[in-house]
Design a protein around this motif. Structure first.
Motif, short mmCIF file in Angstrom:
data_model
loop_
_atom_site.label_atom_id
_atom_site.label_comp_id
_atom_site.label_asym_id
_atom_site.label_seq_id
_atom_site.Cartn_x
_atom_site.Cartn_y
_atom_site.Cartn_z
N ASN A 292 40.06 19.65 -56.03
CA ASN A 292 39.73 19.17 -57.38
C ASN A 292 38.53 18.21 -57.28
OD1 ASN A 292 41.00 16.88 -59.76
ND2 ASN A 292 40.15 18.86 -60.27
N ARG A 293 37.33 18.78 -57.35
CA ARG A 293 36.12 18.00 -57.07
C ARG A 293 35.88 16.88 -58.07
NH1 ARG A 293 31.79 22.79 -55.39
NH2 ARG A 293 32.99 23.60 -53.60
N SER A 294 36.32 17.07 -59.31
CA SER A 294 36.09 16.04 -60.33
C SER A 294 36.95 14.80 -60.10
CB SER A 294 36.39 16.61 -61.72
OG SER A 294 37.79 16.85 -61.88
N ALA B 217 39.88 14.45 -61.25
CA ALA B 217 40.70 14.21 -62.44
C ALA B 217 42.18 14.15 -62.10
CB ALA B 217 40.44 15.31 -63.46
N SER C 202 42.10 14.51 -68.57
CA SER C 202 41.27 15.18 -69.56
C SER C 202 41.68 14.73 -70.95
CB SER C 202 41.42 16.70 -69.44
OG SER C 202 40.81 17.36 -70.54
#
Length: 478
Positions: free
Chosen positions: A298-300, A302, A422
């Motif tokens: 999960n690169r973001s 989040a 999100s």
């Protein structure tokens, strides 16, 4: 909480799902396992007199003092030991007060009418004062005297009633900060392993060779992280260095024991620091491999933000003495794994509802092979996940059905927590927040009005676009 408050005794002395009895659970809780006596450091006594340390009897449970004084008056050595001494030196207020003595359990029982002996593998005395229990343990020796009172099976100490000296007892403990003794005879602190200086330096250090001690009991790696998080200690570099290399040894630990360690890590008020410690020392992947993999992909970041926010909320609830559900905790910790599994199944063309059920079952099945998550927690955990997709509904019957669901509140709190990852769920969070605050008639009227107008509306009147129902047999592209 005052040190003399009633003791909330953990369930470490009840039989566990993996068959461990009171004796073995005591070893695990206090970091005592069989070791090669020749590999132990030689104890060197340092006695810290009363005027050089901050421990005062007014901070010790009156019942613990009663036990210490009666043992002393009967001619036995009597010491407050372990975490209570460590915490008192740090200015903290211990909840548990344990006593170590050279009196045998049977001799302790003769001194106290309110005493009961527990455990056949590891004989202990419990002196009971109402809801408070003062645990009294006899010093254990480092060598087998041939009497048959010490048994080792598969490297684990399953019976140990060979008694020894305070020096033997000290070097058998896990960390130096837990090997301190407060002597009631002169109010000094007895240190045999350098623990006094380590407490002042706020440092976690294993007694003996770290790699050897971890191989004896891999769960010590988790104890190092947990105690460091709880106390705000750093882990001594030689103690920390082997942990990433040996993290895989946790697979040898009983899954039921790892479940208990997870609760200690995350439900003691230091969940965020514990999680970060597991990441930093390479232990997260050994405990929750699919969660660790999902967080890496999960690169973001989040999903990690969501986990940390949820753990911060857990810490706040513990600090406020509010209950925390293990089901909600594991729903949070395994959510990244569930999301990753769900995305993979949907990418294979599996229908959404079936993919959700399959992903929940798959993640749970894989995880219980490492950590024995009981069904009384895993089933509610799955319900929290599966209810997430139902929060987009605005159909009257479904709205009221969801509000009446026994897991609604936990699932709603989880939905609100997802905003950390999100803000796409903000409208749903607001709708259901208003729905909980509205009367049934007002909510029904609002939903009926939106249905009559051909639109789904929030309770504040903001229109929501109504989704077209897909015809039976229609393809996704249609």
């Amino acid at each position: 909480m005052c040190g003399c408050s009633q003791r909330r005794r953990a369930s470490i002395f009840t039989r566990q799902p993996d068959g461990n009895g009171p004796g073995e659970i005591f070893f695990q809780a206090h970091g005592i396992t069989p070791i090669d006596p020749q590999a132990l450091p030689q104890p060197v006594l340092r006695s810290v007199p009363r005027d050089q340390h901050p421990i005062s009897r007014k901070d010790i449970s009156p019942n613990a003092l009663r036990v210490l004084y009666r043992l002393r008056e009967a001619g036995f050595g009597a010491y407050l030991v372990g975490g209570a001494v460590r915490d008192l030196l740090l200015g903290m207020h211990p909840k548990d007060f344990d006593v170590a003595t050279d009196a045998t359990p049977e001799q302790v029982k003769q001194l106290f009418r309110n005493c009961r002996l527990i455990g056949r593998r590891f004989r202990l005395a419990h002196v009971v004062y109402g809801r408070e229990i003062i645990e009294v343990a006899t010093f254990r020796a480092n060598v087998d005297d041939g009497s048959g009172d010490r048994e080792v099976e598969d490297g684990r100490l399953v019976r140990d009633n060979v008694y020894g000296t305070i020096e033997d007892d000290a070097v058998r403990r896990d960390f130096t900060c837990n090997a301190l003794y407060y002597a009631i005879e002169d109010f000094s602190v007895r240190d045999y392993t350098g623990g006094y200086e380590d407490v002042l330096a706020r440092k976690m250090r294993l007694i003996g060779d770290p790699e050897t001690r971890y191989r004896e009991d891999p769960v010590r790696m988790l104890r190092a992280v947990r105690l460091a998080a709880k106390l705000g200690f750093s882990i001594d570099p030689p103690t920390a260095e082997p942990i990433p290399r040996l993290a895989g040894l946790l697979a040898e630990a009983a899954p039921a024991r790892l479940f208990e360690e997870m609760l200690k890590l995350f439900l003691s008020g230091h969940a965020v620091a514990s999680f970060e410690g597991l990441e930093r020392h390479g232990l997260l992947g050994a405990l929750m491999p699919e969660t660790a993999a999902a967080l890496r992909s999960n690169r973001s970041g989040a999903l990690r933000r969501m986990v940390l926010k949820g753990l911060a909320g857990t810490d706040a609830r513990v600090a406020a003495d509010e209950p925390v559900s293990p089901a909600f905790l594991f729903a949070l910790l395994l959510w990244p794994a569930y999301c990753r599994a769900l995305a993979g199944l949907q990418a294979q063309g599996m229908p959404v509802e079936e993919a959700q059920r399959r992903a929940a079952d798959r993640v749970t099945l894989h995880q219980v092979q490492t950590i024995a998550l009981p069904k009384r927690f895993s089933l509610p955990m799955q319900e929290i996940w599966l209810l997430q997709s139902r929060f987009s509904t605005r159909q009257r019957k479904r709205v009221f059905r969801l509000l009446a669901h026994p897991r609604f509140r936990a699932a709603y709190d989880f939905l609100a927590l997802r905003l950390a990852a999100s803000d796409s769920h903000a409208a749903d969070v607001e709708f259901w927040r208003e729905a909980q605050q509205s009367s049934g008639d007002a909510l029904a009227a609002s939903l009926d009005a939106s249905a009559a107008s051909g639109e789904d509306a929030d309770l504040d009147g903001a229109p929501r676009r109504r989704r077209r129902r897909r015809r039976r047999g229609a393809t996704a592209s249609e």
